[in-house]
Design a protein around this motif. Structure first.
Motif, PDB file in Angstrom:
ATOM      1  N   THR A 423       7.966  45.656 -13.560  1.00  0.00           N
ATOM      2  CA  THR A 423       8.797  46.238 -12.531  1.00  0.00           C
ATOM      3  C   THR A 423       8.191  47.828 -12.363  1.00  0.00           C
ATOM      4  N   ILE A 424       8.552  48.366 -11.298  1.00  0.00           N
ATOM      5  CA  ILE A 424       8.308  49.839 -11.148  1.00  0.00           C
ATOM      6  C   ILE A 424       8.831  50.831 -12.444  1.00  0.00           C
ATOM      7  N   LEU A 444       8.995  60.097  -8.457  1.00  0.00           N
ATOM      8  CA  LEU A 444       8.418  59.346  -7.258  1.00  0.00           C
ATOM      9  C   LEU A 444       8.461  60.077  -6.090  1.00  0.00           C
ATOM     10  N   ALA A 449       6.300  58.652  -3.416  1.00  0.00           N
ATOM     11  CA  ALA A 449       5.979  57.206  -3.787  1.00  0.00           C
ATOM     12  C   ALA A 449       7.450  56.757  -3.569  1.00  0.00           C
ATOM     13  N   VAL A 453       9.026  52.800  -2.484  1.00  0.00           N
ATOM     14  CA  VAL A 453       9.740  52.153  -3.524  1.00  0.00           C
ATOM     15  C   VAL A 453      11.175  51.882  -2.914  1.00  0.00           C
ATOM     16  N   ARG A 456      12.201  49.187  -0.957  1.00  0.00           N
ATOM     17  CA  ARG A 456      12.341  47.901  -1.020  1.00  0.00           C
ATOM     18  C   ARG A 456      13.861  47.585  -1.641  1.00  0.00           C
ATOM     19  N   LEU A 460      13.673  50.432  -7.837  1.00  0.00           N
ATOM     20  CA  LEU A 460      12.959  50.743  -9.080  1.00  0.00           C
ATOM     21  C   LEU A 460      12.703  49.367  -9.841  1.00  0.00           C
ATOM     22  N   PHE A 471       0.421  46.170  -4.439  1.00  0.00           N
ATOM     23  CA  PHE A 471       0.452  47.405  -4.107  1.00  0.00           C
ATOM     24  C   PHE A 471      -0.722  47.746  -3.223  1.00  0.00           C
ATOM     25  N   GLN A 475      -0.685  53.419  -2.722  1.00  0.00           N
ATOM     26  CA  GLN A 475       0.361  53.207  -3.238  1.00  0.00           C
ATOM     27  C   GLN A 475       0.286  53.421  -4.785  1.00  0.00           C
ATOM     28  N   LEU A 479       1.994  55.904  -7.503  1.00  0.00           N
ATOM     29  CA  LEU A 479       2.844  55.424  -8.736  1.00  0.00           C
ATOM     30  C   LEU A 479       2.379  55.972  -9.895  1.00  0.00           C
TER      31      LEU A 479
END
Ligand SMILES: Nc1ncnc2c1ncn2[C@@H]1O[C@H](COP(=O)(O)OP(=O)(O)O)[C@@H](O)[C@H]1O
Ligand SMILES: [Mg+2]
Length: 576
Positions: A423-424, A444, A449, A453, A456, A460, A471, A475, A479
């Motif tokens: 995941t992020i 971020l 970013a 992020v 969505r 995170l 991405f 992007q 990140l």
């Protein structure tokens, strides 16, 4: 080879020891059965003693069940030992690769590391499993069966004095001509693996360049070579096998002939002859197994060599991982007469570099591709070590720092950045595993970013595919910058890290950074002069040399290369 691999049975030694011991029991039963047959035929069938037939029959059933159990357990233990060896080797190779420096990594192709980690270890583990059994079985069975045969009839055993050298000759032929062929076959398997891996890891590029046909053709060539080499090795086997069989049947015919004569003369009974032939079979089988083991060992040897090539590569910086200074006083940097050449390269990629960067200032690096901009900055967090001269951070030679401290404080956003599947959040934790959500969002925001992020639904927790393929390039860059910011370093290096980001966003990232930590030392490698003209100092790289240093205005005044770059970009702006 055995000594080297032996210690990787750790944790599975019991299995590795019990396997051959149980195997010995299995051989004992194998050798007893013909004897029981002999006594059954001689004392039971021929003498009309039904009780003996029943009793021996019972013994044989018990022996068979015993052999079945012992054999089964031994096979299972062998498999455990082989798999254990594979597991330990895999872990050791994987761990070793993790300790590798960039210079170490340059030595091995990724695909070759994968082959070593999978295919080679598989081969070694498999052959260990077989050898633990057969390399005990073959000699032991040979000795026991020979003793039994000689005890039945010494004269008849003279046949072996003729037959065994012939068999040995067959084994010798197999090894002499077979080994090199099998070795060659193994290298062909290697190259096809390499091709496959190279193609698959770059399959998108292959498609983008419409190179499928070319790739297929290359693959086909390799594939044909593999088949030819396999047939070449097998043809030999096909020739040698009948030779061995011929000897085997000749021995049996001879045993029947002479044994028959002995029987007629009354010196031998039917049971003797019958069990004798069974022993002959066992002896000959043992000899063939010897050939097989030798063959397998040689196959394994190439793999063992390749595995240990990795295991025996000394990681460069191991000592500084848990020693050295753990405090970086400030973010100043100094290059003192630094030259650098990549291991294995003839020419120097950096030539006598002298450079000073004040703590908290911004240094920009510009120059054509291949002018060693990346190489220059890689030396600061010790991704490579200078060949000559010294690099200092905070006034202290970088070799005096603990490696983790240095790399935490000198953070680099690499030119080729990769996100990891997860995941992020899990990607941000690479920068700082204890970072809070707030800190992540802050990072971020600075790297511009946060918008995409937080847009969505999962925020995170949004999924990141392998390599970050879901991405865009820009992007991913943003990140990666956020991930690096979470380290809260004293020095941050951007190796062309905003190339895929538009100019407005880039300016915002820079402003955000200044605001967040004005004391941060920044090194920016960039293609666009517009990205760097506000830097405190700009150095122009050309073919491993610094060919100019100063502010934007100073360089415009007196640096030819800088002027050229500037003019070409100005024209581009007007035309574009
Ligand atoms: N891992 C490597 N092994 C050997 N040579 C390398 C390696 N990386 C870069 N080089 C060489 O060093 C020189 C400088 O490369 P690099 O620093 O990446 O240039 P830049 O970042 O300015 O485009 C080039 O000539 C390149 O061929
Ligand atoms: Mg570069």
């Amino acid at each position: 080879m055995l000594r080297k691999t032996g210690k990787y049975f750790k944790g599975y030694v019991l299995f590795a020891v019990l396997t051959p011991i149980l195997m010995i029991l299995e051989v004992v039963v194998d050798v007893i059965i013909p004897s029981l047959m002999r006594s059954t035929i001689n004392g039971g069938v021929l003498a009309g003693n039904v009780n003996l037939v029943y009793r021996n029959g019972l013994y044989m059933i018990i022996a068979a069940i015993f052999a079945f159990l012992v054999g089964g357990i031994s096979t299972y233990f062998g498999a455990r030992a082989g798999q254990g060896l594979g597991k330990n080797l895999r872990l050791a190779v994987f761990n070793r690769v993790q300790t590798f420096s960039f210079a170490n990594l340059d030595k091995f192709e990724v695909s070759s590391l994968i082959t070593r980690l999978t295919n080679d270890i598989e081969i070694v583990s498999d052959i260990a499993r077989m050898s633990l059994r057969i390399s005990v079985r073959a000699p032991f069975l040979f000795i026991m069966a020979t003793i039994m045969a000689v005890r039945i009839n010494t004269q008849l055993s003279l046949i072996f004095i003729v037959a065994l050298p012939l068999m040995a000759f067959g084994v010798f032929l197999t090894l002499k001509f077979g080994l090199p062929r099998f070795r060659k076959y193994q290298t062909k398997i290697d190259s096809i693996n390499r091709r496959t891996q190279e193609n698959l890891t770059a399959i998108r590029v292959v498609k983008a360049f419409v190179r499928e046909d070319f790739e297929i053709e290359k693959f086909e060539t390799q594939n044909k070579k593999l088949v030819r080499s396999a047939l070449n090795a097998m043809n030999l086997m096909i020739l040698i096998m009948p030779f061995m069989m011929l000897i085997m049947y000749a021995v049996i015919v001879a045993v029947l002939w002479f044994g028959g004569n002995f029987m007629l003369q009354g010196g031998m009974q039917a049971g003797d002859l019958f069990s004798y032939i069974m022993y002959v079979g066992q002896i000959l089988m043992a000899v063939m197994h010897v050939a097989m083991i030798m063959m397998n060992f040689s196959r394994a040897r190439a793999s063992v060599e390749r595995i240990f090539e990795v295991l025996e590569t000394e990681p460069e910086f191991l000592e500084s991982v848990d020693q050295g200074l753990t405090e970086v006083p400030n973010g100043s940097i100094k290059f003192k007469n630094v030259s650098f050449k990549y291991p294995g390269n003839q020419h120097f990629s950096l030539k006598n570099i002298n450079l000073e960067i004040d703590s908290g200032s911004t240094l920009a690096v510009i120059g054509s591709t291949g002018s060693s901009k990346s190489t220059l900055v890689h030396l600061i967090p010790r991704l490579y070590d200078a060949t000559e001269g010294e690099v200092e951070v905070g006034g202290i030679p970088i070799k005096d720092y603990n490696l983790k401290t240095l790399r935490d404080q000198v953070a680099i956003v690499l030119q080729e950045n990769t996100l990891f599947s997860g995941t992020i959040r899990s990607n941000m934790q690479w920068g700082n595993k204890d970072a809070t959500d707030q800190e992540m969002i802050k990072a971020l925001e600075i790297s511009q970013a946060a918008d995409f992020v937080l847009n969505r639904a999962e925020g995170l927790d949004a999924r990141v595919e392998r390599g970050g393929t879901n991405f865009s390039g820009g992007q991913k860059q943003r990140l990666s910058i956020a991930r690096t910011l979470l380290k809260e370093p004293k020095i941050i290096i951007f190796d062309d890290s905003t190339s895929a980001v538009d100019m407005t966003t880039e300016a915002r990232i820079r402003a955000g950074l200044d605001q967040h930590n004005p004391k941060l030392t920044k090194i920016v490698i960039a293609q666009r002069i517009s990205s760097i003209q506000n830097a405190d100092k700009i150095v122009v790289m050309d073919d491993g040399n610094i060919c100019g240093a100063g502010t934007h205005e100073e360089l415009l005044e007196d640096n030819k290369i800088y002027q050229e770059i500037y003019e070409s970009q100005q024209k581009g702006m007007v035309a574009g």
